[in-house]
Design an enzyme around this catalytic site. Structure first.
Site, short mmCIF file in Angstrom:
data_model
loop_
_atom_site.label_atom_id
_atom_site.label_comp_id
_atom_site.label_asym_id
_atom_site.label_seq_id
_atom_site.Cartn_x
_atom_site.Cartn_y
_atom_site.Cartn_z
N ASP A 95 39.69 32.58 30.78
CA ASP A 95 39.85 32.47 32.22
C ASP A 95 41.05 31.60 32.60
OD1 ASP A 95 39.10 32.45 35.05
OD2 ASP A 95 37.10 32.94 34.33
N CYS A 140 40.07 36.43 39.77
CA CYS A 140 39.28 36.80 38.60
C CYS A 140 38.60 38.17 38.71
CB CYS A 140 38.21 35.74 38.33
SG CYS A 140 38.86 34.09 37.97
N HIS A 185 33.15 39.73 36.38
CA HIS A 185 33.37 38.50 37.16
C HIS A 185 32.25 37.49 36.97
CE1 HIS A 185 33.28 36.02 40.96
NE2 HIS A 185 34.43 35.71 40.40
N ASP A 243 42.94 36.44 32.25
CA ASP A 243 42.68 37.33 33.40
C ASP A 243 43.70 37.16 34.52
OD1 ASP A 243 41.70 34.86 34.23
OD2 ASP A 243 39.87 35.66 35.11
#
Length: 491
Positions: free
Chosen positions: A36, A75, A134, A339
């Site tokens: 992330d 995201c 997500h 991401d």
């Protein structure tokens, strides 16, 4: 001769790829790790002080893409585009909650919900651990709610696993501090960083890593090929990591952004007031579009991000070591994917959610098993939507329907016959296109069109909008921009 080997021979690849299990008609496994907010700033890419030794070691046997761009710098929407292989064509697809709001409500159809679903339909055992879509753990529920039993991707997974530890839920773990509290439980009265006096298991990504290693041991004994998706949280806010990763760096020696001020000739509407970052109320400073962070605070936050990234790098190293120890690496495709990117003070921004390079450019490393050539950095422009068709080509599975991406296999094997050399991004009522030299961005505001143009040959930091002085270049690039306007905006 298997179908997959026939495909390689017909395409005339310059490098021989030998999947050991192909003689038994077993397709390659896939180990996919989503990290992330991991921007394309890794040790082996150079010009950085960040320490990512495990990703650097992987890159010696893989292709690392320095110019990989996501479709949306947030995201949920970025992951939706990546998982479906489609750029957004509706405004709602720019929303962080696109998957949780729509995917569980759809009936299963001939078009798979994601490439993972398609792999599952074609004989793969699919396992998800952590944040792949997500949701932090794959289930639909609010940040402060109890975990539900509704999967965000109802058709993609054979198994969906997560160890929330002392944080109890995925979302609590996502915003975790080492004492078991989280951003929600502390009503945001927290700092945006923490150097925890704990070992690797003192934060959720350490638990995710151990769970992934345990699952790899199980998957080794299965007959069918597997897709194992692992979602690591760090370096997403809050920038938390065990203290030993902070100790890798000397804070007062960390270089701050080379472009810490707003770009010239750009509206504040194109920028970001750093709201996500500043909601951590106990941060010592709250830089925004009116206030530039002090050098000391910029160094502290960059230190925190680097430490969190080094922590994730260490977890990836443990997973890759396990893959090798279990003798699985010889028949496993490895993909590391960020991401989206993150502004670390560049352009007076701390966060994502812009159409600048820092928000759209993220890490991508792809390793094909059996590839004999030394690893390399690939500078061609590629997109996240290219990963879906790449996986389909590598596994010998026909891609379903129309995809917006183009397989990267020929590029990886240096058989240069790719047609696409641009990347598109969408956000903030705007669309951007990036080619080898320029980024052209168009915003749709107040009934009119606003253009921004950046020349990466002379201004790689995107510090000056030169659209007004170069109308000929803007006009030349508008048709290219329009090709990426997939129904989001009126032409």
């Amino acid at each position: 001769m298997t179908v997959l080997i026939q495909r390689f021979l017909l395409l005339g690849f310059a490098v021989w790829i030998n999947f050991p299990a192909l003689s038994q008609a077993k397709k390659p496994n896939i180990l996919f790790i989503a990290v992330d907010d991991l921007r394309a700033e890794l040790g082996h890419l150079g010009d950085t002080q960040i320490l990512t030794p495990n990703l650097d070691e992987l890159a010696k046997e893989a292709v690392s893409f320095s110019n990989h761009f996501v479709a949306v710098p947030t995201c949920g929407a970025s992951r939706a585009a990546f998982l479906t292989g489609r750029r957004p064509s509706r405004r709602v697809e720019l929303n962080n909650n696109i998957m949780q709001d729509e995917f569980p409500k759809k009936e299963e159809s001939s078009i798979p919900e994601t490439f993972i679903h398609h792999l599952r339909r074609n004989g793969y055992h699919t396992v998800g651990i952590g944040k792949i879509s997500h949701s932090a753990d794959g289930y639909v529920y609010g940040y402060e709610e109890e975990v539900s039993d509704q999967r965000e991707l109802p058709y993609s997974w054979d198994e969906l696993l997560f160890d929330a530890g002392k944080w109890k839920t995925g979302w609590n773990a996502f915003f975790a501090y080492s004492d078991g509290e989280n951003r929600q439980s502390m009503n945001k009265q927290v700092k945006p960083y923490e150097a925890g006096d704990v070992d690797d298991l003192g934060y959720p990504d350490g638990l995710t890593t151990q769970l992934a290693i345990s699952k790899l041991k199980d998957l080794k004994n299965q007959n069918e090929p597997f897709f194992l998706g692992i979602g690591l949280f760090k370096p997403h806010l809050p920038f938390t990591a065990p203290k030993k990763y902070w100790d890798l760096y000397q804070e007062d020696q960390i270089e701050i952004a080379k472009n810490p001020n707003k770009p010239l000739h750009v509206s504040d509407q194109s920028l970001l007031p750093s709201g996500e970052f500043n909601q951590y109320a106990l941060g010592e400073e709250h830089p925004n579009l009116s206030t530039v962070a002090s050098k000391a605070y910029a160094q502290k936050i960059k230190h925190a991000y680097y430490a969190a990234a080094s922590y994730s790098d260490a977890q990836i190293g443990l997973i890759l070591d396990a893959l090798k120890a279990l003798d699985l690496e010889k028949n496993t495709i490895v993909i590391i994917w960020g991401d989206h990117g993150w502004h670390l003070g560049e352009q007076q921004i701390w966060g994502k959610h812009t159409l600048f390079e820092n928000a759209l450019n993220s890490a991508l490393i792809l390793k094909i098993p059996g590839k004999t050539e030394q690893g390399r950095t690939e500078n061609s422009i590629v997109e996240s939507v290219d990963i879906y068709p790449t996986i389909m080509e590598l596994t010998g599975i026909d891609a379903p329907g129309e995809l917006d991406g183009e397989s990267l296999v020929s590029l990886i094997l240096q058989n240069q016959n790719r047609q696409k050399k641009v990347a598109y991004g969408y956000f903030n009522n705007g669309i951007t296109v990036r080619n080898d030299r320029y980024r052209l961005t168009r915003f749709y505001r107040n009934g009119g069109l606003i253009y921004e143009l950046y020349d990466h040959q002379i201004d790689p930091l995107e510090s000056v909008n030169i659209a007004k002085e170069n109308p000929d270049i803007v006009l030349e690039m508008i048709p290219l921009l329009e090709k990426g306007n997939t129904g989001l905006f009126e032409k």
